[in-house]
Design a protein around this motif. Structure first.
Motif, PDB file in Angstrom:
ATOM      1  N   LEU A   1       0.840  -1.182   0.000  1.00  0.00           N
ATOM      2  CA  LEU A   1       0.000   0.000   0.000  1.00  0.00           C
ATOM      3  C   LEU A   1       0.879   1.236   0.000  1.00  0.00           C
ATOM      4  CD1 LEU A   1      -2.455  -1.070   2.873  1.00  0.00           C
ATOM      5  CD2 LEU A   1      -2.642  -1.559   0.419  1.00  0.00           C
ATOM      6  N   LEU A   2       0.541   2.193  -0.853  1.00  0.00           N
ATOM      7  CA  LEU A   2       1.223   3.480  -0.887  1.00  0.00           C
ATOM      8  C   LEU A   2       0.182   4.548  -0.589  1.00  0.00           C
ATOM      9  CD1 LEU A   2       3.408   3.107  -4.123  1.00  0.00           C
ATOM     10  CD2 LEU A   2       4.088   2.694  -1.740  1.00  0.00           C
ATOM     11  N   PHE A   3       0.413   5.324   0.451  1.00  0.00           N
ATOM     12  CA  PHE A   3      -0.529   6.358   0.846  1.00  0.00           C
ATOM     13  C   PHE A   3      -0.092   7.697   0.291  1.00  0.00           C
ATOM     14  CE2 PHE A   3      -1.009   2.992   3.926  1.00  0.00           C
ATOM     15  CZ  PHE A   3      -2.389   2.864   3.997  1.00  0.00           C
ATOM     16  N   ASN A   4      -1.006   8.349  -0.433  1.00  0.00           N
ATOM     17  CA  ASN A   4      -0.728   9.651  -1.016  1.00  0.00           C
ATOM     18  C   ASN A   4      -1.025  10.722   0.044  1.00  0.00           C
ATOM     19  OD1 ASN A   4      -0.375  11.928  -2.537  1.00  0.00           O
ATOM     20  ND2 ASN A   4      -1.677  11.290  -4.222  1.00  0.00           N
ATOM     21  N   GLY A   5      -0.081  10.909   0.935  1.00  0.00           N
ATOM     22  CA  GLY A   5      -0.202  11.911   1.975  1.00  0.00           C
ATOM     23  C   GLY A   5      -0.611  11.360   3.328  1.00  0.00           C
ATOM     24  N   GLN A   6      -0.370  12.175   4.347  1.00  0.00           N
ATOM     25  CA  GLN A   6      -0.662  11.790   5.725  1.00  0.00           C
ATOM     26  C   GLN A   6      -2.154  11.589   5.987  1.00  0.00           C
ATOM     27  OE1 GLN A   6       1.170  11.005   8.430  1.00  0.00           O
ATOM     28  NE2 GLN A   6       3.031  11.100   7.197  1.00  0.00           N
ATOM     29  N   LYS A   7      -3.001  12.417   5.400  1.00  0.00           N
ATOM     30  CA  LYS A   7      -4.438  12.297   5.671  1.00  0.00           C
ATOM     31  C   LYS A   7      -4.972  10.964   5.175  1.00  0.00           C
ATOM     32  CE  LYS A   7      -8.294  13.972   7.288  1.00  0.00           C
ATOM     33  NZ  LYS A   7      -8.446  14.447   8.658  1.00  0.00           N
ATOM     34  N   ALA A   8      -4.516  10.528   4.014  1.00  0.00           N
ATOM     35  CA  ALA A   8      -4.946   9.225   3.494  1.00  0.00           C
ATOM     36  C   ALA A   8      -4.551   8.122   4.472  1.00  0.00           C
ATOM     37  CB  ALA A   8      -4.329   8.970   2.120  1.00  0.00           C
ATOM     38  N   PHE A   9      -3.322   8.203   4.976  1.00  0.00           N
ATOM     39  CA  PHE A   9      -2.847   7.211   5.939  1.00  0.00           C
ATOM     40  C   PHE A   9      -3.646   7.278   7.235  1.00  0.00           C
ATOM     41  CE2 PHE A   9       0.082   6.027   9.427  1.00  0.00           C
ATOM     42  CZ  PHE A   9       0.162   4.667   9.146  1.00  0.00           C
ATOM     43  N   GLN A  10      -3.881   8.474   7.752  1.00  0.00           N
ATOM     44  CA  GLN A  10      -4.625   8.631   9.006  1.00  0.00           C
ATOM     45  C   GLN A  10      -6.037   8.076   8.893  1.00  0.00           C
ATOM     46  OE1 GLN A  10      -4.342  12.837   9.678  1.00  0.00           O
ATOM     47  NE2 GLN A  10      -2.198  12.734  10.315  1.00  0.00           N
ATOM     48  N   LEU A  11      -6.703   8.360   7.783  1.00  0.00           N
ATOM     49  CA  LEU A  11      -8.061   7.843   7.592  1.00  0.00           C
ATOM     50  C   LEU A  11      -8.063   6.320   7.504  1.00  0.00           C
ATOM     51  CD1 LEU A  11      -9.451  10.413   4.996  1.00  0.00           C
ATOM     52  CD2 LEU A  11     -10.321  10.059   7.332  1.00  0.00           C
ATOM     53  N   PHE A  12      -7.142   5.779   6.715  1.00  0.00           N
ATOM     54  CA  PHE A  12      -7.070   4.326   6.574  1.00  0.00           C
ATOM     55  C   PHE A  12      -6.785   3.690   7.934  1.00  0.00           C
ATOM     56  CE2 PHE A  12      -5.169   0.239   5.778  1.00  0.00           C
ATOM     57  CZ  PHE A  12      -5.915  -0.263   4.722  1.00  0.00           C
ATOM     58  N   LYS A  13      -5.819   4.245   8.642  1.00  0.00           N
ATOM     59  CA  LYS A  13      -5.429   3.689   9.943  1.00  0.00           C
ATOM     60  C   LYS A  13      -6.588   3.748  10.936  1.00  0.00           C
ATOM     61  CE  LYS A  13      -1.796   4.030  13.396  1.00  0.00           C
ATOM     62  NZ  LYS A  13      -0.603   4.766  13.836  1.00  0.00           N
ATOM     63  N   ARG A  14      -7.355   4.833  10.916  1.00  0.00           N
ATOM     64  CA  ARG A  14      -8.487   4.966  11.838  1.00  0.00           C
ATOM     65  C   ARG A  14      -9.519   3.866  11.609  1.00  0.00           C
ATOM     66  NH1 ARG A  14     -12.806   9.641  11.569  1.00  0.00           N
ATOM     67  NH2 ARG A  14     -11.119  10.618  10.442  1.00  0.00           N
ATOM     68  N   PHE A  15      -9.799   3.562  10.354  1.00  0.00           N
ATOM     69  CA  PHE A  15     -10.858   2.608  10.044  1.00  0.00           C
ATOM     70  C   PHE A  15     -10.367   1.182   9.802  1.00  0.00           C
ATOM     71  CE2 PHE A  15     -12.664   6.713   8.570  1.00  0.00           C
ATOM     72  CZ  PHE A  15     -13.701   6.795   9.487  1.00  0.00           C
ATOM     73  N   HIS A  16      -9.115   1.043   9.388  1.00  0.00           N
ATOM     74  CA  HIS A  16      -8.603  -0.276   9.001  1.00  0.00           C
ATOM     75  C   HIS A  16      -7.200  -0.533   9.553  1.00  0.00           C
ATOM     76  CE1 HIS A  16     -11.956  -0.561   6.222  1.00  0.00           C
ATOM     77  NE2 HIS A  16     -11.596   0.575   5.678  1.00  0.00           N
TER      78      HIS A  16
END
Length: 161
Positions: free
Chosen positions: A109-124
């Motif tokens: 998985l490659l996250f395009n920016g911190q917000k994408a990572f934070q959202l993914f991490k929060r839910f998954h």
């Protein structure tokens, strides 16, 4: 309430690039990363040795999938004023568990920016243990904290790994 686009992936996809949520320009165009100053497609084309001459969306996605990459956003929908990730509120996640079951070859998985990572991490967050992943600097024109050449280098290294 803006809605994310369908994922781009197929049985050959091994790496999924995850954004946060399409901005206003992308939503209006019905295409991922449609803002003319977003660097995403430019980086993808340059990394794979292709000239970037403002190709149509089908050409863009064909290049991405030909190199075994897919694309989706962390949020399926949200409340947001404007296009800035910092304005995302009440995000509803996309169903990554089902996507990964459908396409079991996705291993990175490659996250395009911190917000994408934070959202993914929060839910998954539990899913992160199953994947090799990297958080890359956002390709958004709003991201000026990292010099262009450094962002390009980081993206090239991740795309060509």
């Amino acid at each position: 309430m803006p809605q994310s686009f369908d994922y781009i992936a197929d049985d050959t996809t091994t790496t999924l690039i995850i954004g946060s949520m399409p901005g206003e320009a992308s939503l209006a165009a019905g295409e991922y990363y449609a803002h003319k100053h977003n660097l995403f497609w430019k980086f993808v084309f340059e990394a794979f040795g292709e000239a970037y001459n403002a190709p149509d969306f089908a050409t863009k996605t064909t290049l991405l999938t030909a190199h075994r990459f897919g694309l989706w956003d962390a949020a399926q929908s949200c409340v947001r004023d404007g296009s800035l990730d910092t304005n995302i509120k009440n995000a509803i996640p996309n169903d990554f568990k089902t996507l990964f079951q459908t396409y079991p070859n996705i291993r990175r998985l490659l996250f395009n920016g911190q917000k994408a990572f934070q959202l993914f991490k929060r839910f998954h967050g539990d899913l992160l243990e199953e994947f090799d992943y990297a958080v890359l600097p956002s390709t958004s024109p709003a991201n000026a904290s990292i010099p262009l050449e450094r962002r390009r280098q980081i993206w090239f290294e991740a795309l060509l790994k």
